[in-house]
Design an enzyme around this catalytic site. Structure first.
Site, PDB file in Angstrom:
ATOM      1  N   GLY A  46      -4.736 -62.650  -5.012  1.00 22.34           N
ATOM      2  CA  GLY A  46      -5.427 -61.749  -4.091  1.00 22.34           C
ATOM      3  C   GLY A  46      -6.603 -62.358  -3.347  1.00 22.34           C
ATOM      4  O   GLY A  46      -6.905 -61.970  -2.228  1.00 22.34           O
ATOM      5  N   GLU A 102     -13.183 -63.498  -5.675  1.00 25.25           N
ATOM      6  CA  GLU A 102     -12.157 -62.526  -6.079  1.00 25.25           C
ATOM      7  C   GLU A 102     -11.935 -61.521  -4.948  1.00 25.25           C
ATOM      8  O   GLU A 102     -12.820 -61.281  -4.131  1.00 25.25           O
ATOM      9  CB  GLU A 102     -12.658 -61.848  -7.371  1.00 25.25           C
ATOM     10  CG  GLU A 102     -11.862 -60.699  -7.908  1.00 25.25           C
ATOM     11  CD  GLU A 102     -10.456 -61.032  -8.390  1.00 25.25           C
ATOM     12  OE1 GLU A 102      -9.713 -61.667  -7.627  1.00 25.25           O
ATOM     13  OE2 GLU A 102     -10.116 -60.616  -9.513  1.00 25.25           O
ATOM     14  N   ASP A 103     -10.770 -60.930  -4.900  1.00 28.63           N
ATOM     15  CA  ASP A 103     -10.472 -59.962  -3.848  1.00 28.63           C
ATOM     16  C   ASP A 103     -11.153 -58.623  -4.099  1.00 28.63           C
ATOM     17  O   ASP A 103     -11.765 -58.045  -3.209  1.00 28.63           O
ATOM     18  CB  ASP A 103      -8.951 -59.756  -3.687  1.00 28.63           C
ATOM     19  CG  ASP A 103      -8.228 -59.413  -4.988  1.00 28.63           C
ATOM     20  OD1 ASP A 103      -8.872 -59.390  -6.070  1.00 28.63           O
ATOM     21  OD2 ASP A 103      -7.007 -59.172  -4.935  1.00 28.63           O
ATOM     22  N   ASP A 106     -12.243 -53.710  -9.924  1.00 35.40           N
ATOM     23  CA  ASP A 106     -11.879 -52.319 -10.192  1.00 35.40           C
ATOM     24  C   ASP A 106     -12.518 -51.962 -11.538  1.00 35.40           C
ATOM     25  O   ASP A 106     -13.705 -51.666 -11.594  1.00 35.40           O
ATOM     26  CB  ASP A 106     -10.340 -52.254 -10.178  1.00 35.40           C
ATOM     27  CG  ASP A 106      -9.793 -50.852 -10.290  1.00 35.40           C
ATOM     28  OD1 ASP A 106     -10.136 -50.012  -9.458  1.00 35.40           O
ATOM     29  OD2 ASP A 106      -9.014 -50.595 -11.217  1.00 35.40           O
ATOM     30  N   THR A 110     -10.700 -57.839 -15.517  1.00 41.27           N
ATOM     31  CA  THR A 110     -10.171 -59.156 -15.147  1.00 41.27           C
ATOM     32  C   THR A 110     -11.315 -60.159 -15.045  1.00 41.27           C
ATOM     33  O   THR A 110     -11.294 -61.215 -15.692  1.00 41.27           O
ATOM     34  CB  THR A 110      -9.427 -59.081 -13.788  1.00 41.27           C
ATOM     35  OG1 THR A 110      -8.440 -58.053 -13.877  1.00 41.27           O
ATOM     36  CG2 THR A 110      -8.782 -60.398 -13.440  1.00 41.27           C
ATOM     37  N   LEU A 111     -12.312 -59.829 -14.250  1.00 41.34           N
ATOM     38  CA  LEU A 111     -13.403 -60.781 -14.048  1.00 41.34           C
ATOM     39  C   LEU A 111     -14.232 -60.985 -15.297  1.00 41.34           C
ATOM     40  O   LEU A 111     -14.672 -62.095 -15.565  1.00 41.34           O
ATOM     41  CB  LEU A 111     -14.304 -60.320 -12.909  1.00 41.34           C
ATOM     42  CG  LEU A 111     -13.996 -60.945 -11.569  1.00 41.34           C
ATOM     43  CD1 LEU A 111     -15.078 -60.595 -10.574  1.00 41.34           C
ATOM     44  CD2 LEU A 111     -13.882 -62.461 -11.690  1.00 41.34           C
ATOM     45  N   ASP A 162      -2.086 -56.809  -2.549  1.00 40.96           N
ATOM     46  CA  ASP A 162      -0.653 -56.519  -2.420  1.00 40.96           C
ATOM     47  C   ASP A 162      -0.270 -55.123  -2.869  1.00 40.96           C
ATOM     48  O   ASP A 162      -1.004 -54.440  -3.585  1.00 40.96           O
ATOM     49  CB  ASP A 162       0.150 -57.508  -3.275  1.00 40.96           C
ATOM     50  CG  ASP A 162      -0.043 -57.245  -4.769  1.00 40.96           C
ATOM     51  OD1 ASP A 162      -1.202 -57.225  -5.224  1.00 40.96           O
ATOM     52  OD2 ASP A 162       0.963 -57.025  -5.474  1.00 40.96           O
ATOM     53  N   ARG A 168       0.377 -58.860   1.605  1.00 40.79           N
ATOM     54  CA  ARG A 168      -0.871 -59.628   1.466  1.00 40.79           C
ATOM     55  C   ARG A 168      -1.281 -60.274   2.781  1.00 40.79           C
ATOM     56  O   ARG A 168      -2.442 -60.628   2.977  1.00 40.79           O
ATOM     57  CB  ARG A 168      -0.700 -60.749   0.426  1.00 40.79           C
ATOM     58  CG  ARG A 168      -0.454 -60.278  -0.996  1.00 40.79           C
ATOM     59  CD  ARG A 168      -0.500 -61.493  -1.919  1.00 40.79           C
ATOM     60  NE  ARG A 168       0.014 -61.238  -3.249  1.00 40.79           N
ATOM     61  CZ  ARG A 168      -0.701 -60.782  -4.270  1.00 40.79           C
ATOM     62  NH1 ARG A 168      -1.978 -60.483  -4.093  1.00 40.79           N
ATOM     63  NH2 ARG A 168      -0.152 -60.614  -5.448  1.00 40.79           N
TER      64      ARG A 168
HETATM   65  P1  IMP Z   1      -9.805 -54.953 -12.723  1.00 39.46           P
HETATM   66  O1  IMP Z   1      -9.464 -55.882 -13.849  1.00 39.46           O
HETATM   67  O2  IMP Z   1      -9.502 -53.525 -13.085  1.00 39.46           O
HETATM   68  O3  IMP Z   1     -11.189 -55.124 -12.195  1.00 39.46           O
HETATM   69  O4  IMP Z   1      -8.760 -55.238 -11.571  1.00 39.46           O
HETATM   70  C1  IMP Z   1      -8.944 -56.258 -10.680  1.00 39.46           C
HETATM   71  C2  IMP Z   1      -7.614 -56.670 -10.086  1.00 39.46           C
HETATM   72  O5  IMP Z   1      -6.790 -55.536  -9.866  1.00 39.46           O
HETATM   73  C3  IMP Z   1      -7.816 -57.289  -8.728  1.00 39.46           C
HETATM   74  O6  IMP Z   1      -7.947 -58.676  -8.832  1.00 39.46           O
HETATM   75  C4  IMP Z   1      -6.557 -56.868  -7.986  1.00 39.46           C
HETATM   76  O7  IMP Z   1      -5.554 -57.833  -8.194  1.00 39.46           O
HETATM   77  C5  IMP Z   1      -6.125 -55.594  -8.632  1.00 39.46           C
HETATM   78  N1  IMP Z   1      -6.491 -54.395  -7.857  1.00 39.46           N
HETATM   79  C6  IMP Z   1      -7.415 -53.470  -8.171  1.00 39.46           C
HETATM   80  N2  IMP Z   1      -7.494 -52.493  -7.261  1.00 39.46           N
HETATM   81  C7  IMP Z   1      -6.587 -52.824  -6.312  1.00 39.46           C
HETATM   82  C8  IMP Z   1      -6.199 -52.201  -5.066  1.00 39.46           C
HETATM   83  O8  IMP Z   1      -6.715 -51.144  -4.628  1.00 39.46           O
HETATM   84  N3  IMP Z   1      -5.225 -52.832  -4.370  1.00 39.46           N
HETATM   85  C9  IMP Z   1      -4.642 -53.988  -4.793  1.00 39.46           C
HETATM   86  N4  IMP Z   1      -4.971 -54.597  -5.943  1.00 39.46           N
HETATM   87  C10 IMP Z   1      -5.938 -54.033  -6.690  1.00 39.46           C
HETATM   88 MG    MG Z   2      -6.280 -59.996  -8.004  1.00 41.97          MG
END
Ligand code: IMP
Ligand code: MG
Length: 185
Positions: A46, A102-103, A106, A110-111, A162, A168
């Site tokens: 992303g 990072e994109d 949420d 992940t981070l 995506d 993307r």
């Molecule tokens: P987290 O671990 O919940 O912070 O999720 C982060 C990852 O979820 C990002 O790197 C994205 O790949 C994916 N993600 C979260 N929200 C979206 C969205 O609205 N559209 C697409 N990908 C998302």
């Molecule tokens: Mg991602």
């Protein structure tokens, strides 16, 4: 795949808005790291559009590397909470100034796990630059030094993000109308 216009509910961030904000971020990062060398780590897939545009706006000497992590079950729209490193770095980060690109953040899971891992490798500094931040969804605290845009809790796509691995390549960030989106079978 469907044409995106079938499920696009609105363009949230235009191509011009993206490039203007990325210019500002690049200038800010260049000021903050003046006199230093930077190692940019792009989180695949992303973050790739954002990273390639961002590094062209940064004036300090820099190298970039890639990591890939998987946090969603197939087709899921939320982090599973289990984060796996599917592609690790090929280089040592010890003693280096690392900026993770990072994109979107949420839940933050992940981070948070990428940061935990990279901290064990003794970088000189470690900061995060995210294009988008769904602040209200945070479950795990993540220190964000550079943020492109804070956005509401909507599912977005385009410019690296995506829907089932497609779209993307779109040059803007759009909001998905999930009632109109047909997942691939
Ligand atoms: P987290 O671990 O919940 O912070 O999720 C982060 C990852 O979820 C990002 O790197 C994205 O790949 C994916 N993600 C979260 N929200 C979206 C969205 O609205 N559209 C697409 N990908 C998302
Ligand atoms: Mg991602």
């Amino acid at each position: 795949m469907q044409n995106y216009s079938n499920f696009l509910s609105e363009v949230l961030i235009t191509e011009d808005q993206l490039s203007a904000r990325i210019k500002e971020l690049g200038a800010e990062i260049s000021r903050d790291y003046a006199g230093k060398e930077l190692l940019v780590i792009c989180i695949l897939r992303g973050g790739v559009m954002f990273m390639t545009d961002l590094v062209r706006q940064i004036s300090v000497p820099l190298a970039f590397e890639f990591m890939a992590v998987s946090s969603y079950g197939a087709g899921a729209r939320r982090s599973s909470g289990e984060v796996r490193i599917t592609l690790d770095l090929n280089t040592s980060i010890a003693g280096r100034h690392v900026l993770i690109v990072e994109d979107i953040i949420d839940s933050g899971r992940t981070l948070a796990s990428v940061i935990d891992l990279l901290k064990t490798r003794d970088p000189a500094s470690l900061y995060v630059c995210t294009l988008l931040d769904k602040v209200s969804r945070r479950e795990v605290e993540v220190p964000v030094r550079y943020r492109g845009f804070a956005i509401e809790d909507k599912f977005v796509f385009g410019y690296g993000l995506d829907m089932d691995e497609f779209y993307r390549n779109l040059p803007f960030i759009g909001v998905v109308d999930l009632s109109k989106y047909e997942p691939p079978c």
